[in-house]
Design an enzyme around this catalytic site. Structure first.
Site, short mmCIF file in Angstrom:
data_model
loop_
_atom_site.label_atom_id
_atom_site.label_comp_id
_atom_site.label_asym_id
_atom_site.label_seq_id
_atom_site.Cartn_x
_atom_site.Cartn_y
_atom_site.Cartn_z
N TYR A 102 11.91 35.50 118.38
CA TYR A 102 12.17 35.36 119.81
C TYR A 102 10.86 35.35 120.58
CZ TYR A 102 11.37 40.33 121.09
OH TYR A 102 10.82 41.56 121.34
N ARG B 129 2.64 31.53 119.15
CA ARG B 129 3.10 32.70 118.40
C ARG B 129 4.48 32.41 117.78
NH1 ARG B 129 3.30 38.20 121.61
NH2 ARG B 129 5.09 37.18 122.56
N GLU C 278 1.55 50.79 119.08
CA GLU C 278 1.69 50.12 120.38
C GLU C 278 2.84 50.79 121.12
OE1 GLU C 278 2.82 45.96 119.71
OE2 GLU C 278 3.74 46.56 117.82
N LYS D 276 7.12 38.12 115.87
CA LYS D 276 8.02 38.55 116.95
C LYS D 276 9.45 38.24 116.54
CE LYS D 276 8.38 38.48 122.00
NZ LYS D 276 8.24 39.90 122.31
N1 PLP Z 1 4.34 44.74 121.40
C1 PLP Z 1 5.67 44.69 121.22
C2 PLP Z 1 6.29 45.52 120.15
C3 PLP Z 1 6.47 43.89 122.04
O1 PLP Z 1 7.80 43.85 121.85
C4 PLP Z 1 5.86 43.14 123.08
C5 PLP Z 1 6.66 42.29 123.97
O2 PLP Z 1 7.86 42.25 123.88
C6 PLP Z 1 4.46 43.21 123.23
C7 PLP Z 1 3.74 44.02 122.37
C8 PLP Z 1 3.76 42.44 124.31
O3 PLP Z 1 3.70 41.08 123.99
P1 PLP Z 1 3.62 39.97 125.13
O4 PLP Z 1 2.41 40.32 125.96
O5 PLP Z 1 3.43 38.71 124.39
O6 PLP Z 1 4.88 40.06 125.92
#
Ligand code: PLP
Length: 294
Positions: A35, A54, A181, A149
């Protein structure tokens, strides 16, 4: 948050009520799906190319061939926000391994994916960005390929529930004594020397598109960046902390496990990063985020 009534499913736009997916879909049965969530601001997409790149990597990693070219994806995104009148908000897209009338772990040689998108109108520069969010620390129980993702989000869903029970908004997840994170965002701290610290990219974290956007804005600012993992103790003792994600952009973290981070208010480095990021996306910062002007 207002979910747009028109969604995209497998080649067609239709009312959300008419969108139906097989219960044998591999997304439903095995979380076999990628996703992306892309921000829309002032009717424009923020870093759509980064999200699509990505997506390509994730799909390759989970053996689903990318059903569309970047141009076709961009057109679907644009049509979707037009049909739903979204000026500010998010577009969610999901590509699953599809359905073939049975539950079979390995599945066919080649998958015919299910493709679903919806749009969501919501303010991206809102109260959380202005006032900050509260975080707790929590063990990271996710699978090992967090750089892709995928919709394997049960750990994160449970992390959000635990955070809510603790009166917080999110969790800093911890593995082997180090913060990986936040529950759905990348995590950052500012140390006593004013250094900005965020974990280096690896299989342990998602390579955030917002993270990359922030990194690209640091040149010439004099802000020193250190890409390394930090401990929950360092986060608790940090002068500032914040998260980055497409949905919340740059969100100051004002408490961790119930204790203030730094002053317990969004700090000057976080405000500066917010301002840089908002300016880069074309926002009128004085009008929409005067608090970021410091
Ligand atoms: N880390 C995780 C686990 C996430 O689910 C997300 C976004 O959903 C991010 C980091 C941040 O990613 P992005 O800046 O591409 O939204």
């Amino acid at each position: 948050m207002t979910i747009g009534r028109t969604v995209y499913l497998n080649g067609k736009f239709c009312p959300v009520e008419d969108a139906a997916i097989s219960p044998f879909d591999r997304g439903f049965l095995f979380a076999h799906a990628a996703y992306e969530v892309t921000a829309v601001y002032d009717g424009r997409f923020i870093d759509l190319e980064g999200h699509l790149s990505r997506l390509r990597r994730t799909l390759e990693g989970i053996s689903i061939s990318n059903p569309y070219s970047d141009e076709a994806w961009a057109e679907i995104h644009t049509d979707l926000i037009d049909k739903n009148g979204v000026e500010e908000g998010l577009v969610y897209l999901e590509v699953t391994g599809g359905a073939y009338g049975m539950r079979d772990f390995a599945g066919p040689e080649t998958f015919t994916p299910t493709v679903f998108l919806y749009a969501d109108t919501r303010p991206l520069i809102g109260e959380a960005a202005r006032d900050g969010i509260k975080a707790i620390t929590l063990g990271d129980t996710r699978w090992k390929r967090r750089d892709m993702k995928t919709v394997q989000l049960l750990s994160q869903a449970l992390a959000y529930r635990t955070a809510r029970e603790a009166g917080a908004d999110t969790a800093f997840m911890v593995e082997d004594g180090l913060v990986t994170e936040a529950a759905s965002a990348n995590a950052w701290i500012v140390d006593a020397e004013g250094r900005l610290i965020t974990r280096e990219l690896s299989h342990s974290i998602l390579p955030g598109i917002t993270r990359a956007g922030v990194l690209s804005l640091l040149d010439g600012t004099g802000i020193e960046l250190v890409e390394r993992a930090f401990t929950p103790e360092e986060a608790a003792g940090a002068v500032e902390a914040f998260t980055t994600s497409a949905g919340a952009m740059v969100a100051p973290v004002i408490t961790l496990d119930g204790k203030p981070v730094g002053s317990g208010k969004p700090g000057p480095v976080t405000r500066r990063i917010q301002r840089l990021y908002y300016e880069a996306m074309g926002a009128d910062v004085a009008a929409v985020a005067p608090w970021a002007l410091g």
